[in-house]
Design a protein around this motif. Structure first.
Motif, mmCIF file in Angstrom:
data_model
loop_
_atom_site.group_PDB
_atom_site.id
_atom_site.type_symbol
_atom_site.label_atom_id
_atom_site.label_comp_id
_atom_site.label_asym_id
_atom_site.label_seq_id
_atom_site.Cartn_x
_atom_site.Cartn_y
_atom_site.Cartn_z
ATOM 1 N N GLY A 148 10.298 8.652 -2.340
ATOM 2 C CA GLY A 148 10.028 10.132 -3.249
ATOM 3 C C GLY A 148 8.613 10.275 -3.045
ATOM 4 O O GLY A 148 8.394 11.438 -3.444
ATOM 5 N N ALA A 149 7.790 9.479 -2.390
ATOM 6 C CA ALA A 149 6.237 9.766 -2.340
ATOM 7 C C ALA A 149 5.918 10.391 -0.890
ATOM 8 O O ALA A 149 5.544 9.986 0.077
ATOM 9 N N THR A 150 6.372 11.687 -0.944
ATOM 10 C CA THR A 150 6.104 12.610 0.168
ATOM 11 C C THR A 150 5.373 13.683 -0.123
ATOM 12 O O THR A 150 5.345 14.358 -1.578
ATOM 13 N N LEU A 151 4.538 14.432 0.852
ATOM 14 C CA LEU A 151 3.885 15.714 0.751
ATOM 15 C C LEU A 151 4.705 16.641 0.732
ATOM 16 O O LEU A 151 5.852 16.707 1.537
ATOM 17 N N PRO A 152 4.421 17.729 0.307
ATOM 18 C CA PRO A 152 5.088 18.997 0.498
ATOM 19 C C PRO A 152 5.374 19.375 1.944
ATOM 20 O O PRO A 152 4.595 19.631 2.772
ATOM 21 N N GLY A 153 6.715 19.422 2.649
ATOM 22 C CA GLY A 153 6.903 19.766 4.135
ATOM 23 C C GLY A 153 6.742 18.649 4.690
ATOM 24 O O GLY A 153 6.739 18.666 5.957
ATOM 25 N N ALA A 154 6.470 17.290 4.534
ATOM 26 C CA ALA A 154 6.214 16.187 5.097
ATOM 27 C C ALA A 154 7.344 15.258 5.289
ATOM 28 O O ALA A 154 8.147 15.138 4.300
ATOM 29 N N ASP A 155 7.107 14.409 6.325
ATOM 30 C CA ASP A 155 8.388 13.512 6.259
ATOM 31 C C ASP A 155 7.959 12.273 5.236
ATOM 32 O O ASP A 155 9.176 11.859 4.452
ATOM 33 N N GLU A 156 6.883 11.771 5.280
ATOM 34 C CA GLU A 156 6.569 10.641 4.353
ATOM 35 C C GLU A 156 5.086 10.195 4.477
ATOM 36 O O GLU A 156 4.417 10.801 5.311
ATOM 37 N N VAL A 157 4.581 9.701 3.345
ATOM 38 C CA VAL A 157 3.146 9.250 3.480
ATOM 39 C C VAL A 157 2.828 8.096 4.109
ATOM 40 O O VAL A 157 3.898 7.431 4.281
ATOM 41 N N CYS A 158 1.464 7.888 4.391
ATOM 42 C CA CYS A 158 1.304 6.704 5.025
ATOM 43 C C CYS A 158 -0.293 6.221 4.692
ATOM 44 O O CYS A 158 -0.864 6.867 4.186
ATOM 45 N N PHE A 159 -0.433 5.060 5.299
ATOM 46 C CA PHE A 159 -1.705 4.539 5.304
ATOM 47 C C PHE A 159 -2.232 4.253 3.696
ATOM 48 O O PHE A 159 -1.268 3.514 2.636
ATOM 49 N N SER A 160 -3.528 4.592 3.328
ATOM 50 C CA SER A 160 -3.945 4.245 1.897
ATOM 51 C C SER A 160 -2.957 4.875 0.760
ATOM 52 O O SER A 160 -3.043 4.812 -0.410
ATOM 53 N N GLU A 161 -2.134 6.093 1.243
ATOM 54 C CA GLU A 161 -1.422 6.722 0.101
ATOM 55 C C GLU A 161 0.084 6.106 0.100
ATOM 56 O O GLU A 161 0.728 6.495 -0.811
ATOM 57 N N LEU A 162 0.430 5.015 0.711
ATOM 58 C CA LEU A 162 1.539 4.078 0.404
ATOM 59 C C LEU A 162 1.398 3.541 -1.129
ATOM 60 O O LEU A 162 0.573 3.043 -1.347
ATOM 61 N N PRO A 163 2.457 3.594 -1.802
ATOM 62 C CA PRO A 163 2.472 3.084 -3.025
ATOM 63 C C PRO A 163 2.293 1.605 -3.117
ATOM 64 O O PRO A 163 2.562 0.748 -2.091
ATOM 65 N N MET A 164 1.628 1.133 -4.188
ATOM 66 C CA MET A 164 1.044 -0.400 -4.163
ATOM 67 C C MET A 164 2.352 -0.977 -5.270
ATOM 68 O O MET A 164 2.819 -0.747 -5.940
ATOM 69 N N GLN A 165 2.535 -2.167 -4.497
ATOM 70 C CA GLN A 165 3.247 -3.193 -5.551
ATOM 71 C C GLN A 165 2.698 -3.447 -6.708
ATOM 72 O O GLN A 165 1.339 -3.608 -7.056
ATOM 73 N N MET A 166 3.465 -3.712 -7.863
ATOM 74 C CA MET A 166 3.108 -4.032 -9.062
ATOM 75 C C MET A 166 2.983 -5.553 -9.150
ATOM 76 O O MET A 166 3.979 -6.177 -8.846
ATOM 77 N N ILE A 167 1.728 -5.776 -9.478
ATOM 78 C CA ILE A 167 1.277 -7.289 -9.509
ATOM 79 C C ILE A 167 0.380 -7.490 -10.728
ATOM 80 O O ILE A 167 -0.168 -6.521 -11.540
ATOM 81 N N SER A 168 0.343 -8.952 -11.066
ATOM 82 C CA SER A 168 -0.406 -9.138 -12.330
ATOM 83 C C SER A 168 -1.836 -8.873 -12.302
ATOM 84 O O SER A 168 -2.373 -8.937 -11.083
ATOM 85 N N SER A 169 -2.532 -8.716 -13.241
ATOM 86 C CA SER A 169 -3.828 -8.561 -12.953
ATOM 87 C C SER A 169 -4.716 -9.845 -12.323
ATOM 88 O O SER A 169 -5.798 -9.540 -11.814
#
Length: 322
Positions: free
Chosen positions: A158-179
């Motif tokens: 679901g993390a795509t830009l308008p008109g784009a196939d998918e995001v990449c690099f630093s815009e990839l969502p981060m995994q949820m980990i403990s602080s």
């Protein structure tokens, strides 16, 4: 949260424009400079002690980073990544592998040049073999440690830009980990990736500079050679300060900003605007390293002033008699 924190589209546009411009500028000089370095060092790898094996590996790390830039430039210009998730993760992973491999080999270059000044008689054929082993282990260690970067990301369809196939690099969502886990990863990355390497480079620079003032038994007596070694270690320290210090200052702050743990919206936006600048500076090392070779390495001057040097079958260099 106020509107400035919600305006992610403007921030993304700013980041994409900066990455596209900087990567386009460093692409050609980085490519040509590191190919030239490998061409020069190939001739002298068997006949000199001056950390040529480490500099060859440094040039390889820089060249691999440069070769990944065209795909990055395409993404930041088009706001689209049509090459699939696997290639995205590979490019994302190799970015950090090449950066930390460059840091590792800069340390090796500094240590070797310092050692040759302080204890020139200890280097022999077996030590050259040991250098190759150190390079191999270094690549394995860096590749293993850098696995944390892609493993902390995941593909969100679901993390795509308008008109784009998918995001990449630093815009990839981060995994949820403990602080606590996040802080442990950041501390280890800062210590192993910057603080300890930079401390070693500074120590080598101080020892080399000290050898100019205090002649030591067993140290090389040639002050000209000592000055060249000092220029090399100073150049390595300069690359650390210009390219890697700013990035490792903003890296933990960027992590906190993206994890939405900062209460100040203005501070969060400032960090997210500054971190791309430091990441571009970190990429700049693939252009600065060839300049360092040119001004601090005798082999570059010899090779460029005698272009008819050839490599014989046993790996030694020779020049036709005129």
């Amino acid at each position: 949260m106020n509107d400035s924190c919600k305006n992610t589209g403007e921030l993304r546009t700013y980041q994409h424009h900066m990455y596209a411009v900087v990567y386009s500028v460093i692409l050609v000089p980085g490519l040509l400079g590191n190919i030239l370095a490998l061409w020069v060092f190939r001739v002298y790898v068997r006949e000199t002690k001056k950390a040529v094996v480490f500099m060859m590996n440094l040039a390889v790390a820089d060249l691999l980073q440069v070769l990944s830039l065209p795909l990055r430039i395409y993404y930041y210009l088009n706001n689209s990544w049509p090459f699939g998730h696997t290639l995205c993760m590979i490019c994302f992973y190799l970015k950090y592998v090449n950066m930390y491999a460059s840091i590792f080999f800069l340390v090796c270059v500094s240590v070797r040049r310092c050692e040759l000044i302080m204890r020139p008689l200890r280097y022999n054929t077996s030590r050259r073999t040991a250098d190759v082993i150190v390079c191999t282990l270094g690549w394995l260690l860096v590749c293993l440690c850098c696995l944390a970067f892609p493993l902390l990301r995941h593909m969100d369809t679901g993390a795509t830009l308008p008109g784009a196939d998918e995001v990449c690099f630093s815009e990839l969502p981060m995994q949820m980990i403990s602080s606590s886990a996040a802080w442990a990863i950041l501390i280890i990355a800062e210590l192993l990736g910057f603080i300890i390497p930079f401390s070693l480079v500074l120590a080598c620079t101080c020892l080399t500079a000290g050898s100019l003032r205090r002649p030591k038994a067993g140290a090389i007596p040639d002050r000209g050679e000592k000055r060249r070694a000092l220029r090399m270690t100073l150049s390595c320290a300069a690359v650390f300060l210009v390219c890697f210090a700013p990035y490792h200052i903003t890296m933990p702050l960027d992590f906190l900003a993206k994890a939405n743990t900062l209460s100040s919206c203005a501070l969060r936006v400032l960090i997210l605007r500054c971190h791309p600048v430091t990441l571009c500076l970190a990429s700049l090392n693939c252009c600065l390293d060839p300049i360092m070779y040119y001004f601090t390495t005798d082999e570059f001057w010899k090779r460029l002033s005698k272009p008819d040097i050839t490599v014989s079958e046993n790996g030694t260099s020779s020049r036709p008699v005129s």
